[in-house]
Each structure stands twice: as structure tokens, then as C-alpha cells.
Design a protein around this motif. Structure first.
Motif, mmCIF file in Angstrom:
data_model
loop_
_atom_site.group_PDB
_atom_site.id
_atom_site.type_symbol
_atom_site.label_atom_id
_atom_site.label_comp_id
_atom_site.label_asym_id
_atom_site.label_seq_id
_atom_site.Cartn_x
_atom_site.Cartn_y
_atom_site.Cartn_z
ATOM 1 N N PHE A 1 -2.501 1.039 8.855
ATOM 2 C CA PHE A 1 -2.531 1.903 7.784
ATOM 3 C C PHE A 1 -2.288 3.646 8.860
ATOM 4 N N GLN A 30 -5.509 -3.612 10.100
ATOM 5 C CA GLN A 30 -4.726 -3.273 8.850
ATOM 6 C C GLN A 30 -4.912 -1.699 9.054
ATOM 7 N N SER A 31 -6.577 -1.413 9.670
ATOM 8 C CA SER A 31 -6.346 0.073 9.885
ATOM 9 C C SER A 31 -5.511 0.579 11.174
ATOM 10 N N VAL A 83 -7.601 7.657 9.199
ATOM 11 C CA VAL A 83 -8.228 6.208 8.423
ATOM 12 C C VAL A 83 -9.542 6.122 8.578
ATOM 13 N N THR A 117 -8.915 1.459 -0.092
ATOM 14 C CA THR A 117 -8.568 -0.117 0.294
ATOM 15 C C THR A 117 -9.519 -1.274 0.462
ATOM 16 N N CYS A 118 -9.250 -2.551 0.417
ATOM 17 C CA CYS A 118 -10.550 -3.803 0.579
ATOM 18 C C CYS A 118 -9.671 -5.025 -0.076
ATOM 19 N N TYR A 119 -9.498 -5.713 1.117
ATOM 20 C CA TYR A 119 -7.670 -6.793 0.946
ATOM 21 C C TYR A 119 -8.474 -7.576 1.936
ATOM 22 N N SER A 144 0.738 -1.044 -0.277
ATOM 23 C CA SER A 144 -0.006 -0.066 -0.397
ATOM 24 C C SER A 144 1.055 1.427 0.393
ATOM 25 N N CYS A 187 -12.939 -4.269 7.358
ATOM 26 C CA CYS A 187 -11.538 -3.715 7.919
ATOM 27 C C CYS A 187 -11.635 -4.762 8.960
ATOM 28 N N GLY A 242 -12.499 2.609 9.109
ATOM 29 C CA GLY A 242 -11.990 1.574 9.064
ATOM 30 C C GLY A 242 -13.674 1.221 8.790
ATOM 31 N N GLU A 275 -10.699 2.422 4.462
ATOM 32 C CA GLU A 275 -10.056 0.344 4.684
ATOM 33 C C GLU A 275 -11.299 -0.369 4.333
#
Length: 232
Positions: free
Chosen positions: A40, A36-37, A47, A91-93, A13, A31, A49, A28
Motif C-alpha cells: 500500500f 500488504q502494508s 499507511v 482494510t482488514c484482509y 484494493s 497487518c 499498520g 491496515e
């Protein structure tokens, strides 16, 4: 989830999200419990989430507080981001797009993300490759045993093209030493690159780049995960 996966996604990222003083708002999607949030936020992003599960968000809020970072968490569905606000990055993981029921829903998510992005904004998401869904997962089995926890994970081919069903069983020990069983069924579906290309174009994205397995390299026939970096 293995912590190393979050390290890889964070590094990926940061290579593709050019944060500036005026551009650092990040949303995000999916999340979950906020790992991950928090990463970031620690990297300097502002951020937010979003997740469908309030129970996961409750854990995420505690995680952010423990890490002493500010993250805003919202309960909601990524199929409707009309009240989520505007962002420079989304983002979208964790293959969360693969949980959409079909390509129509996947396309709807892309449209919602496009509308939530500021001009010039960047959207990063990852999905399982068709190789992963068609060749790796069917017949896959993973078992984990610990003193207070056990997990059984089996995957099977589903009916729709490039789709799979994961059946998970958990045994978790409580304070009294007794084990409680929990069962989950996860259904995932992916599509070929051309389909994602068409859906992103229909959503309005001007361009996207495709990478494989958290690295800045082109996918091969046996790449397990595709990463899309899309620009509005």
C-alpha cells in the motif's frame, strides 16, 4: 502466504479505494509482518499498520525499512481503535474478522472501524464464505517439506455454526541443524451474508458491495472468500 495473494488483494484494493491528494490515509488492520502494508505504501498511500502481535510488527518494521517506504506500525487490538486516529480507508484482509469470537465481536470491530473512518471513507475486508468453512476446510490436510522447514496443517469442524479449527505443527531448523517443534491452534468462524449485512448496518455503514475471491464478480454457491467494500 503465497505472494500472488498479496498481488490480488493489492489490485482489488486499488480498484475500490479512490486515492486523492487529500484522501490517502489508510489503516491496515491485522497487518501481520507488513507485506500488504508495504504494498500500500508503494502505491502511494499514507499507511498505518495495526496488529496484536509485537513480534510480527518487529518483522514488519524491518520489512518496511528494507523496502525504503514509510509505514507507521501500532501494537493494538482492532476491538479498540479509539487511539488509532482517523483514516480515509481501512482494510482488514486474510480473513482476520473470522478470528473474532462471535458475531458480537465482529460487530464491535465494524463499529470501531466506522468511528475511525472519515466521512465518505471506505472499509474493505474479506472473510471465508460459509461454503469454505462448512465444505472445504473440514478434513482438509496440507503438508509441506523443505530442507530446513516442515509444516503440517489439519482442519476440523468446530461446534459453533460455520466454524472450524486449524491445527498447525511446524518444525524449524536452527543454526546448529536441530529442529524445533512449534504448535498453533487457530479457531475461525464466519456467518451468512445477511448477518454481515445486519452487523454493518448496525455499525452505521450506509452501503456495501459484495464480491468474491479478489475479483469484481458476484459470489456463487462455491465461492471460497467474500470481499466486502463498505462506505461510511
Amino acid at each position: 502466504m503465497d505472494d500472488s495473494l498479496y498481488d490480488l488483494r493489492t489490485d482489488f484494493s486499488l480498484r475500490h479505494l479512490q486515492k486523492t491528494k487529500d484522501q490517502k490515509k489508510l489503516l491496515e488492520l491485522a497487518c501481520g509482518t507488513g507485506i500488504q502494508s508495504v504494498r500500500f505504501a508503494q502505491a502511494g498511500f499514507d499507511v498505518t499498520g495495526l496488529d496484536l502481535s509485537q513480534e510480527m510488527l518487529d518483522v514488519a518494521e524491518k520489512r518496511a525499512a528494507s523496502a525504503k517506504v514509510k509505514v507507521d506500525f501500532l501494537q493494538g487490538n482492532m476491538l479498540d481503535l479509539s487511539r488509532a486516529g482517523k483514516y480515509d480507508f481501512v482494510t482488514c484482509y486474510s480473513d482476520s474478522i473470522c478470528y473474532m469470537q462471535d458475531e458480537v465481536e465482529a460487530g464491535d470491530v465494524f463499529k470501531e472501524v466506522y468511528n475511525a473512518l472519515n466521512d465518505g471513507g471506505v472499509f474493505i475486508f474479506d472473510v471465508h464464505s460459509t461454503y469454505q468453512i462448512d465444505e472445504v476446510f473440514p478434513g482438509y490436510s496440507y503438508h509441506e517439506n523443505a530442507d530446513d522447514f516442515a509444516m503440517i496443517w489439519d482442519s476440523y469442524e468446530d461446534e459453533a455454526p460455520h466454524s472450524v479449527v486449524h491445527e498447525l505443527t511446524f518444525f524449524i531448523q536452527d543454526e546448529d541443524g536441530r529442529f524445533t517443534r512449534f504448535d498453533e491452534v487457530h479457531e475461525e468462524r464466519t456467518y451468512d451474508v445477511l448477518t454481515y449485512d445486519i452487523l454493518l448496518e448496525q455499525a452505521g455503514f450506509s452501503s456495501f458491495k459484495l464480491y468474491a475471491d479478489s475479483e469484481d464478480k458476484e459470489p456463487t454457491e462455491t465461492s471460497k472468500r467474500w470481499f466486502f467494500v463498505c462506505e461510511k
